[in-house]
Design a protein around this motif. Sequence first.
Motif, PDB file in Angstrom:
ATOM      1  N   ALA A   1       0.859  -1.179   0.000  1.00 28.94           N
ATOM      2  CA  ALA A   1       0.000   0.000   0.000  1.00 28.94           C
ATOM      3  C   ALA A   1       0.895   1.230   0.000  1.00 28.94           C
ATOM      4  CB  ALA A   1      -0.903   0.010   1.233  1.00 28.94           C
ATOM      5  N   GLU A   2       0.509   2.245  -0.732  1.00 32.51           N
ATOM      6  CA  GLU A   2       1.220   3.520  -0.709  1.00 32.51           C
ATOM      7  C   GLU A   2       0.784   4.282   0.536  1.00 32.51           C
ATOM      8  OE1 GLU A   2       3.607   4.310  -2.808  1.00 32.51           O
ATOM      9  OE2 GLU A   2       3.299   2.432  -3.890  1.00 32.51           O
ATOM     10  N   PRO A   3       1.611   5.191   1.021  1.00 28.36           N
ATOM     11  CA  PRO A   3       1.282   5.915   2.262  1.00 28.36           C
ATOM     12  C   PRO A   3      -0.048   6.664   2.230  1.00 28.36           C
ATOM     13  CG  PRO A   3       3.565   6.287   1.655  1.00 28.36           C
ATOM     14  CD  PRO A   3       2.933   5.539   0.512  1.00 28.36           C
ATOM     15  N   ASP A   4      -0.461   7.149   1.063  1.00 31.30           N
ATOM     16  CA  ASP A   4      -1.701   7.926   0.999  1.00 31.30           C
ATOM     17  C   ASP A   4      -2.891   7.142   0.450  1.00 31.30           C
ATOM     18  OD1 ASP A   4      -0.615   7.766  -1.530  1.00 31.30           O
ATOM     19  OD2 ASP A   4      -0.901   9.879  -2.021  1.00 31.30           O
ATOM     20  N   ASP A   5      -2.740   5.836   0.275  1.00 29.40           N
ATOM     21  CA  ASP A   5      -3.848   5.002  -0.207  1.00 29.40           C
ATOM     22  C   ASP A   5      -4.995   4.975   0.793  1.00 29.40           C
ATOM     23  OD1 ASP A   5      -2.742   4.179  -2.607  1.00 29.40           O
ATOM     24  OD2 ASP A   5      -2.022   2.259  -1.829  1.00 29.40           O
ATOM     25  N   VAL A   6      -6.197   4.899   0.268  1.00 32.30           N
ATOM     26  CA  VAL A   6      -7.360   4.576   1.084  1.00 32.30           C
ATOM     27  C   VAL A   6      -7.458   3.054   1.074  1.00 32.30           C
ATOM     28  CG1 VAL A   6      -9.875   4.692   1.203  1.00 32.30           C
ATOM     29  CG2 VAL A   6      -8.559   6.731   0.622  1.00 32.30           C
ATOM     30  N   VAL A   7      -7.639   2.469   2.248  1.00 29.79           N
ATOM     31  CA  VAL A   7      -7.685   1.022   2.387  1.00 29.79           C
ATOM     32  C   VAL A   7      -9.081   0.613   2.830  1.00 29.79           C
ATOM     33  CG1 VAL A   7      -6.726  -0.976   3.589  1.00 29.79           C
ATOM     34  CG2 VAL A   7      -5.250   0.978   3.052  1.00 29.79           C
ATOM     35  N   ILE A   8      -9.677  -0.302   2.074  1.00 30.64           N
ATOM     36  CA  ILE A   8     -10.980  -0.841   2.437  1.00 30.64           C
ATOM     37  C   ILE A   8     -10.778  -2.315   2.758  1.00 30.64           C
ATOM     38  CG2 ILE A   8     -13.354  -1.270   1.689  1.00 30.64           C
ATOM     39  CD1 ILE A   8     -12.901   0.995  -0.410  1.00 30.64           C
ATOM     40  N   ASP A   9     -11.009  -2.690   4.001  1.00 31.28           N
ATOM     41  CA  ASP A   9     -10.927  -4.083   4.439  1.00 31.28           C
ATOM     42  C   ASP A   9     -12.338  -4.589   4.688  1.00 31.28           C
ATOM     43  OD1 ASP A   9      -8.004  -3.262   6.193  1.00 31.28           O
ATOM     44  OD2 ASP A   9      -8.093  -4.764   4.608  1.00 31.28           O
ATOM     45  N   ARG A  10     -12.675  -5.702   4.041  1.00 31.11           N
ATOM     46  CA  ARG A  10     -14.004  -6.281   4.240  1.00 31.11           C
ATOM     47  C   ARG A  10     -13.960  -7.780   4.032  1.00 31.11           C
ATOM     48  NH1 ARG A  10     -19.868  -4.940   1.565  1.00 31.11           N
ATOM     49  NH2 ARG A  10     -20.904  -6.482   2.849  1.00 31.11           N
ATOM     50  N   ASP A  11     -14.303  -8.533   5.048  1.00 37.31           N
ATOM     51  CA  ASP A  11     -14.466  -9.989   4.959  1.00 37.31           C
ATOM     52  C   ASP A  11     -13.299 -10.689   4.275  1.00 37.31           C
ATOM     53  OD1 ASP A  11     -16.967  -9.621   6.154  1.00 37.31           O
ATOM     54  OD2 ASP A  11     -17.970  -9.418   4.216  1.00 37.31           O
ATOM     55  N   GLY A  12     -12.076 -10.354   4.668  1.00 40.07           N
ATOM     56  CA  GLY A  12     -10.899 -10.999   4.095  1.00 40.07           C
ATOM     57  C   GLY A  12     -10.417 -10.389   2.803  1.00 40.07           C
ATOM     58  N   ALA A  13     -11.082  -9.348   2.338  1.00 40.09           N
ATOM     59  CA  ALA A  13     -10.683  -8.661   1.110  1.00 40.09           C
ATOM     60  C   ALA A  13     -10.083  -7.313   1.479  1.00 40.09           C
ATOM     61  CB  ALA A  13     -11.892  -8.448   0.201  1.00 40.09           C
ATOM     62  N   ARG A  14      -8.999  -6.961   0.808  1.00 41.01           N
ATOM     63  CA  ARG A  14      -8.387  -5.645   1.000  1.00 41.01           C
ATOM     64  C   ARG A  14      -8.324  -4.956  -0.360  1.00 41.01           C
ATOM     65  NH1 ARG A  14      -3.430  -3.959   4.707  1.00 41.01           N
ATOM     66  NH2 ARG A  14      -5.217  -3.844   6.080  1.00 41.01           N
ATOM     67  N   VAL A  15      -8.887  -3.739  -0.421  1.00 41.68           N
ATOM     68  CA  VAL A  15      -8.898  -2.945  -1.638  1.00 41.68           C
ATOM     69  C   VAL A  15      -8.142  -1.661  -1.361  1.00 41.68           C
ATOM     70  CG1 VAL A  15     -10.346  -1.706  -3.305  1.00 41.68           C
ATOM     71  CG2 VAL A  15     -11.099  -3.922  -2.395  1.00 41.68           C
ATOM     72  N   LEU A  16      -7.258  -1.281  -2.287  1.00 45.19           N
ATOM     73  CA  LEU A  16      -6.496  -0.051  -2.183  1.00 45.19           C
ATOM     74  C   LEU A  16      -6.909   0.892  -3.302  1.00 45.19           C
ATOM     75  CD1 LEU A  16      -2.946  -1.641  -1.762  1.00 45.19           C
ATOM     76  CD2 LEU A  16      -4.560  -1.003   0.045  1.00 45.19           C
ATOM     77  N   ILE A  17      -7.100   2.167  -2.949  1.00 39.32           N
ATOM     78  CA  ILE A  17      -7.449   3.176  -3.946  1.00 39.32           C
ATOM     79  C   ILE A  17      -6.605   4.413  -3.659  1.00 39.32           C
ATOM     80  CG2 ILE A  17      -9.273   4.589  -4.971  1.00 39.32           C
ATOM     81  CD1 ILE A  17     -11.302   2.537  -3.866  1.00 39.32           C
ATOM     82  N   ASP A  18      -5.905   4.909  -4.683  1.00 39.72           N
ATOM     83  CA  ASP A  18      -5.086   6.101  -4.498  1.00 39.72           C
ATOM     84  C   ASP A  18      -5.983   7.347  -4.473  1.00 39.72           C
ATOM     85  OD1 ASP A  18      -4.842   7.582  -7.367  1.00 39.72           O
ATOM     86  OD2 ASP A  18      -4.980   5.404  -7.627  1.00 39.72           O
TER      87      ASP A  18
END
Length: 114
Positions: free
Chosen positions: A55-72
């Motif tokens: 993950a980049e330092p400014d990424d938004v991280v969405i964790d849900r039910d074992g899934a991790r999504v990164l969005i810049d």
Amino acid sequence: MSQTADFSVVVSDAAAKRIAAILSASGPEASALRISVEGGGCSGFSYKYDLTNAAEPDDVVIDRDGARVLIDPMSLTFMEGAVVDFVDDLMGQSFQIRNPNAVASCGCGTSFSV
């Protein structure tokens, strides 16, 4: 340090299950799905999906039910209020993003304009 999303982008149950399955099958090679918006595509912008470990330092991280999504942050400006979904129907399987900011999209569903 990454920040936790304020749920301005929602990952559906179906998408979370599919992302978790993909990440599980990827082993140590990938711990997250990065979704980004790039210039191009038949409608002006397109979504890009990548498996990543970092993950980049400014990424938004969405964790849900074992899934991790990164969005810049830049992509997040185009995706504010969007729902990431996974569809499995007669036409095939795919991630689809229902984006309230998109004023037009192409037939394939991967590019859009704002």
